[in-house]
Design an enzyme around this catalytic site. Structure first.
Site: not given
Length: 282
Positions: A11, A56, A166, A204, A232
């Protein structure tokens, strides 16, 4: 000839709201509970024999009844309680995932929900073992400086400008597998503190630093997996209007986006067992 491959059933997304009324200030717990069971279920697939199938609907009812009888506790504890209950007979493995959305208190009896963040707990139980994964999704973070991106290869299709300053924004999804002892609050705090303090040369690099910070903060964590889309923010060219733009006005672009994913694993960590497979990175 054909044969039955990997299979499970259960479920999904039972929506449970538990109100705790044992103090003047009430507490609201808002959970989505998903159950997946596997085991000796060949007969139902091949012959339509339902004798080993726990309906379920029964699974859904068990979630609600356990919330009343046992309370919810931590998502990990509630998932483990349910998973252990469902293992037995033909069912040799139970996977229970609990997602929780937090409500912020306005008064003793009033609340608001203003965040997309969810806390996630997954427990896989077998007769003699269990595995834990905790985590979160929808954790949106942004820093206005201390982020660079440069030194990447350029070819005829490259238009992205290099930058040493940035906006860096992402929506963190993280899952960490552990021995059942990892403190969710400590892991979440480590993610946030590292993101805020880390001088980023790439998303990263920041992902690896954040994962390492969780391993340092939580000794019981064997591995953490993170998925971090790059939300971005592009500097708007205001020169047509006779205006300079020293990194103050941005266009936030929701798609397409870079998607950075990876795992940070503790040296000598035990094998993951069945808690990851066959599920995706996070």
């Amino acid at each position: 000839m054909a044969r039955l491959g990997i299979n499970q059933y259960g479920k999904a997304e039972t929506h449970l709201v538990r109100v705790v009324r044992d103090a003047p200030a009430h507490e609201v717990r808002d959970l989505l509970v998903s159950v997946a069971l596997s085991g000796a279920l060949e007969a139902v697939h091949l012959d339509g024999d339902n004798s080993a199938v726990l309906a379920t609907d029964t699974q859904k009812n068990t979630v609600y009844a356990f919330a009343r009888e046992h309370g919810v506790g931590t998502p990990e504890a509630f998932a483990a309680l349910l998973a252990r209950h469902f293992v037995g007979g033909a069912i040799t493995r139970a996977r229970v995932e609990v997602r929780e959305v937090a409500w912020t208190r306005l008064s003793d009896h009033a609340f608001t929900q203003a965040s997309s963040e969810q806390r996630v707990a997954v427990v896989v139980a077998e007769a003699d073992a269990q595995w834990f994964v905790s985590g979160l999704s929808g954790l949106v973070v942004l820093k206005t400086t201390d982020s660079e991106f440069h030194g990447f290869p350029r070819d005829r299709y490259t238009t992205l400008a290099e930058t040493d300053d940035r906006v860096l924004a992402t929506e963190v999804a993280a899952r960490w597998r552990h021995d059942g002892s990892a403190d969710f609050g400590a892991a979440r705090a480590a993610l946030l503190e590292c993101f805020a303090a880390h001088h980023s040369l790439s998303l990263q690099q920041t992902l690896y630093a954040m994962g390492s910070a969780v391993l340092d903060a939580c000794p019981g964590v064997a591995e953490i997996r993170l998925s971090m889309p790059n939300k971005h923010h592009f500097v708007v060219d205001l020169s047509p209007f006779g205006l300079e733009n020293p990194n103050e006005v941005f266009h936030a672009d929701d798609r397409p986006y870079g998607l950075i994913e990876g795992a940070v694993v503790r040296d000598g960590a035990p094998e993951a067992g069945p808690v990851w497979d066959p599920y995706p990175l996070v």
